[in-house]
Motif scaffolding. Structure first.
Motif, short mmCIF file in Angstrom:
data_model
loop_
_atom_site.label_atom_id
_atom_site.label_comp_id
_atom_site.label_asym_id
_atom_site.label_seq_id
_atom_site.Cartn_x
_atom_site.Cartn_y
_atom_site.Cartn_z
N LEU A 186 1.14 -1.72 -0.04
CA LEU A 186 0.16 0.02 -0.72
C LEU A 186 1.08 0.91 -0.59
O LEU A 186 1.44 1.27 1.23
N ASN A 187 0.36 1.93 -0.84
CA ASN A 187 1.28 3.59 -0.70
C ASN A 187 0.44 4.73 -0.74
O ASN A 187 -0.78 4.45 -0.99
N PHE A 188 0.63 5.43 -0.22
CA PHE A 188 -0.43 6.91 0.13
C PHE A 188 0.67 8.06 0.28
O PHE A 188 1.41 7.96 1.53
N ASP A 189 -0.25 8.76 -0.29
CA ASP A 189 1.05 10.32 -0.27
C ASP A 189 -0.07 11.42 -0.05
O ASP A 189 -0.95 11.45 -0.68
N LEU A 190 0.35 12.31 0.64
CA LEU A 190 -0.89 13.43 1.85
C LEU A 190 0.46 14.93 1.25
O LEU A 190 1.22 14.64 2.45
N THR A 191 0.21 16.00 0.54
CA THR A 191 0.68 16.96 0.63
C THR A 191 -0.42 17.79 0.97
O THR A 191 -0.91 18.25 -0.13
N GLY A 192 0.48 18.89 1.91
CA GLY A 192 -0.46 20.59 1.40
C GLY A 192 0.21 21.86 1.81
O GLY A 192 1.22 21.57 1.72
N VAL A 193 0.39 22.61 0.73
CA VAL A 193 0.78 23.34 0.28
C VAL A 193 0.45 24.78 0.23
O VAL A 193 -0.78 24.78 -0.38
N THR A 194 1.34 25.40 0.36
CA THR A 194 0.53 27.19 1.02
C THR A 194 1.93 28.10 -0.21
O THR A 194 2.93 28.11 0.42
N ALA A 195 1.39 28.84 -0.91
CA ALA A 195 2.38 29.54 -2.00
C ALA A 195 2.52 30.64 -0.98
O ALA A 195 1.79 32.03 -0.49
N ILE A 196 4.22 31.32 -0.62
CA ILE A 196 4.53 32.09 -0.34
C ILE A 196 4.87 33.98 -1.12
O ILE A 196 4.47 34.64 -1.15
N LYS A 197 4.93 33.52 -2.80
CA LYS A 197 4.93 33.65 -3.51
C LYS A 197 5.07 33.31 -4.65
O LYS A 197 5.09 31.38 -4.32
N LYS A 198 4.92 32.95 -5.89
CA LYS A 198 4.32 32.91 -6.70
C LYS A 198 5.71 31.32 -7.15
O LYS A 198 5.26 29.88 -7.13
#
Length: 333
Positions: free
Chosen positions: A283-295
């Motif tokens: 089983l493979n599971f990946d979760l990523t959250g990203v918030t942009a500071i600049k472009k």
């Protein structure tokens, strides 16, 4: 400067601004005070442009000129003479920038249209404890109207000093690629190839070669969701142990959700039931959250889990990686 294009809706509302595009079932324009506005095409009663627009008529013919509605028809003042079609049947409307972007998608070079990111995280401890931890990841995607290529790489290395002996406490490398070919806007075929090394699973190398099909279940400005299933062959080489050749089926999903223009989350899940040794699975599971500071700069938090039901003797079934750090984003034209 915004053009004085004007859209009249069936409810009587009037919106002025600059038409960007009509793509699918929505018309997008930029208003001076409202910003970008998306309107259902079925809600449009009339349209008049101050700028020249590219209009795709029923049958695929493209003409360029200023547009205005005449009754239920949309008329285009093209250089070769006026062209018109029922408003409801117009396939697409694009300004110059959108037309250039659309043309670029038709026959792009292999090194065009790539978007991606490099994630980097580093932790150090000095004093009573002396530890180092490094995580980095690279992801790139190239999407055209016909296909999609995905490339990924992920690495973690950690060490600690104990009794004046420096020892590695984590060492894992993962990478691979996927190629998807669209049969239509909803259905695609997929081929995959991935590699993995994990010192503390005694895994020297796992190589996976697979193929399958997928369904684009949802695709909006905020949400992209697809599911896919297929079969694969993988070979596992273990340190000081026998090698394994395994046939598997696989299924899973991919999700992207944008909470705002700056913040998004991606999730990927794959299940690999073993056909060669039934009852076992990966089983493979990946979760990523990203918030942009600049472009080009952001901050990410990533959770990654790799589970194997039958590890080699003395090893655990689960390897979890939680990392956070800077994200550097890029895009090629």
């Amino acid at each position: 400067m915004l053009f004085a294009d004007q859209v009249v809706l069936k409810n009587g509302d009037i919106i002025t601004g600059s038409v960007i595009k009509k793509d699918g079932a929505k018309l997008t324009l930029k208003s001076e005070f409202l910003g970008e506005v998306s309107i259902p095409w079925t809600a449009v009663k009339s349209l008049k442009s101050d700028q020249e627009l590219v209009v795709v008529l029923p049958g695929g013919e493209s003409v360029k000129g200023k547009v205005a509605t005449n009754g239920d028809n949309l008329a285009v003042a093209a250089a070769g003479g006026e062209k018109s079609a029922p408003l409801a049947t117009v396939t697409a409307v694009r300004n110059d920038a959108e037309q250039a972007a659309w043309q670029r998608l038709q026959h792009p070079g292999l090194f065009q249209l790539w978007t991606g990111a490099y994630d980097f995280g580093l932790a150090l401890a000095r004093g009573n404890a002396r530890t180092e931890s490094l995580t980095d990841a690279f992801n790139a995607t190239r999407v055209t109207t016909h296909d999609k290529i995905l490339v990924n790489f992920n690495q973690i290395y950690a060490s600690a000093l104990a009794n004046n002996v420096n020892s590695a406490t984590a060492s894992s490398v993962r990478g691979g690629w996927e190629y998807d070919r669209n049969l239509n806007p909803k259905i695609f075929l997929a081929t995959t190839n991935s590699y993995e090394h994990d010192r503390f699973q005694n895994l020297s190398l796992r190589a996976v070669f697979g193929a399958g099909a997928g369904w684009n279940a949802a695709k909006t400005d905020k949400l992209t969701f697809s599911v896919q299933a297929g079969a694969d062959y993988h070979r596992e080489n273990y340190m000081g142990s026998s090698n394994l050749n395994v046939a598997e089926v696989n299924f899973g999903d991919d999700l992207l959700y944008k909470f705002s223009p700056a913040t998004s989350v991606t999730q990927s899940f794959r299940m690999f039931p073993n056909l060669s040794d039934t009852g076992q699975y990966r089983l493979n599971f990946d979760l990523t959250g990203v918030t942009a500071i600049k472009k080009w700069l952001g901050w990410h938090v990533t959770f990654s889990d790799r589970y194997i039901s039958n590890p080699v003797a003395g090893r655990l079934t689960n390897d979890v990686l939680l990392s956070t750090g800077f994200r550097l984003s890029f895009a090629s034209k």
